[in-house]
Design a protein around this motif. Structure first.
Motif: not given
Ligand SMILES: *Cc1c(COP(=O)(O)O)cnc(C)c1O
Length: 456
Positions: A50, A97-99, A102, A122, A124-125, A180, A184, A215-216, A255-256
């Motif tokens: 990440s 960023q992702g979180r 969320e 994940f 943070t989710t 997801t 992850n 993310c992926r 970031k992924k």
């Molecule tokens: C990294 C990730 C997140 C959160 O993203 P951040 O940019 O780290 O806040 C959420 N879901 C998945 C599947 C992740 O890999």
């Protein structure tokens, strides 16, 4: 033929070396928590994929043309088009960023008495769902729970369990289903297009919106191309478009699979929900045309989203994870099979059968890999997901894994060979590894800051 790295290296970063004695002292000082080790003290950093990608020369060029206007920046419009093109969703909201995506989404649709269902959320989710008062529910397919049994789509959601859960709790208590891709926390395993279609059908039947944690998305799309016959001759961008076509929205960490060092977004179809998201965004991240990012970040993400769908890249990417996995399997190291899209997952329960869950075998293995070779991985097991029952006893996680995430375009094949050699050596000497006890922990996401000590 050898599948080669599909890039040349234009700029390099030195690796700093440490001795085993130095690492023993560093590990103790970091309380056996890899998050507390300084990056300079790490030889090969597989803590996360990440924000650790190597950006391309095109992305660095994009950084220079980033438009830093507060409102209506040119870079925003390029970013918006890239996300629209990739997802087919009209509304694009940048976040830092992702979180952050969320946090915004679940502050609006979460809340007490509600359930968010998923293949696997994940960390943070899940934390953002729980902070809102709602409950996160993982309904992973049965084969996804057996680390060493190979299957093509171990990230699939259990559709039967989904329908049963909806009937049991009532659709009115389930504001969202989130898939997801790739999974992850469950080994970077992909979800099939058929599974997404089946989940969508159930969601539509009960009026539940379907979201993708994207993310992926490119790695998942490439697995669909490789493993789902129907898609063998379909391009990755077209696969991604179909995948997103079943969703009402998505969250993503850039970031992924966007090769960016920071950034994320929410993409939506529903204007009413978007309005609420933007209002929250303004107080948490910033104005809706930058969302807590610099214009140059938006530029790098827009370019990265395009680059990641290149099939030479994806072939090399998926193959390099598989290559490391195969080397470990050949020596009998228990790893999740088949290889996932972004990481190798060691089954720490099988690797260290003499260490019980409440002595955190995954974390103990993380420490051993650092000590032996300066390799930094992360525990995905009872330290990350464990909870306590009313009597204060640990309720262990379903699996005890150690994730070695491979940063995108960063390490070469000889780095990966070294990693394999270190793991194999640790495996041969595994009986000497000791369990750990927690001496400090935070109430949420404890694995980031926990302090541990060796049990002698
Ligand atoms: C990294 C990730 C997140 C959160 O993203 P951040 O940019 O780290 O806040 C959420 N879901 C998945 C599947 C992740 O890999």
């Amino acid at each position: 033929m050898t599948i080669i790295e599909p890039f040349r290296i234009k700029s390099v970063e030195p690796i700093l070396f440490t001795t085993r004695e130095q690492r023993a002292a560093i590990l103790e000082k970091a309380f056996y928590n890899a998050f507390l080790i300084k990056a300079d003290d790490v030889i090969i950093d597989l803590l996360t994929d990440s924000g650790t990608s190597a950006m391309s020369s095109a992305q660095w060029a994009g950084i220079m043309i980033g438009d830093e206007s507060y409102a209506g920046s040119n870079s925003f419009f390029r970013f918006e088009s890239a996300v629209q093109e990739m997802t087919g969703m009209p509304i694009v909201i940048p976040t830092h960023q992702g979180r952050a995506s969320e946090k915004i989404l679940f502050s609006i649709i979460g809340g007490k008495g509600k359930y968010i269902v998923s293949n696997t959320l994940f960390d943070t989710t899940r934390a953002n769902i729980e902070v809102s008062g709602a409950e996160g529910v993982d309904l992973l397919c049965p084969e996804g729970k057996l680390p060493q049994v190979p299957a093509p789509f171990k990230g699939n959601m259990d559709v039967e369990a989904l329908e049963k859960f909806i009937q049991e709790k009532g659709a009115e208590h389930i504001p969202l289903c989130m898939i997801t891709v790739t999974n992850n926390s469950g080994g970077g395993q992909p979800v099939s297009m058929q599974n997404i279609r089946d989940v969508k059908k159930v969601c539509t039947q009960y009026g539940i919106p379907l979201f993708i944690d994207a993310c992926r998305f490119a790695e998942n799309s490439y697995f669909i191309k490789l493993r789902e016959k129907e898609f063998a001759n379909v391009s990755v961008p077209a696969i991604a478009r179909e995948l997103f076509s079943y969703a009402d929205g998505c969250t993503m960490s850039a970031k992924k699979d966007a090769f960016a060092n920071i950034g994320g977004f929410i993409a939506l179809r529903d204007e009413a929900l978007a309005l609420k998201c933007r209002n929250l965004l303004i107080i948490t991240d910033g104005f809706p045309t930058y969302g807590g990012l610099a214009g140059r970040d938006l530029e790098a993400i827009a370019i990265g989203l395009h680059e990641v769908m290149d099939e030479h890249y994806l072939q090399y990417r998926i193959r390099s994870i598989e290559y490391l996995t195969e080397k470990l399997i050949a020596e009998g190291v228990p790893v999740m099979q088949p290889a996932g899209g972004h990481a190798v997952y060691i089954d720490a329960k099988a690797f260290l059968p003499h260490i019980p869950s409440d002595q955190y075998p995954g974390q103990a293995l993380v420490g051993a890999l650092y000590l032996e070779g300066g390799i930094r991985g992360v525990e995905i097991g009872s330290l990350m997901f464990g909870k306590y029952d009313d009597a204060g006893q640990l309720i262990p996680s379903m699996m005890e894994l150690v994730r070695l995430a491979i940063p995108r375009r960063v390490y070469t094949q000889s780095h990966i060979d070294y990693v394999a050699e270190v793991i194999i050596k640790v495996f041969k000497e595994r009986h000497q590894i000791k369990g750990l006890a927690i001496t400090y922990e935070a109430p949420t996401l404890r694995h980031f800051t926990a302090r541990l000590k060796e049990i002698s």
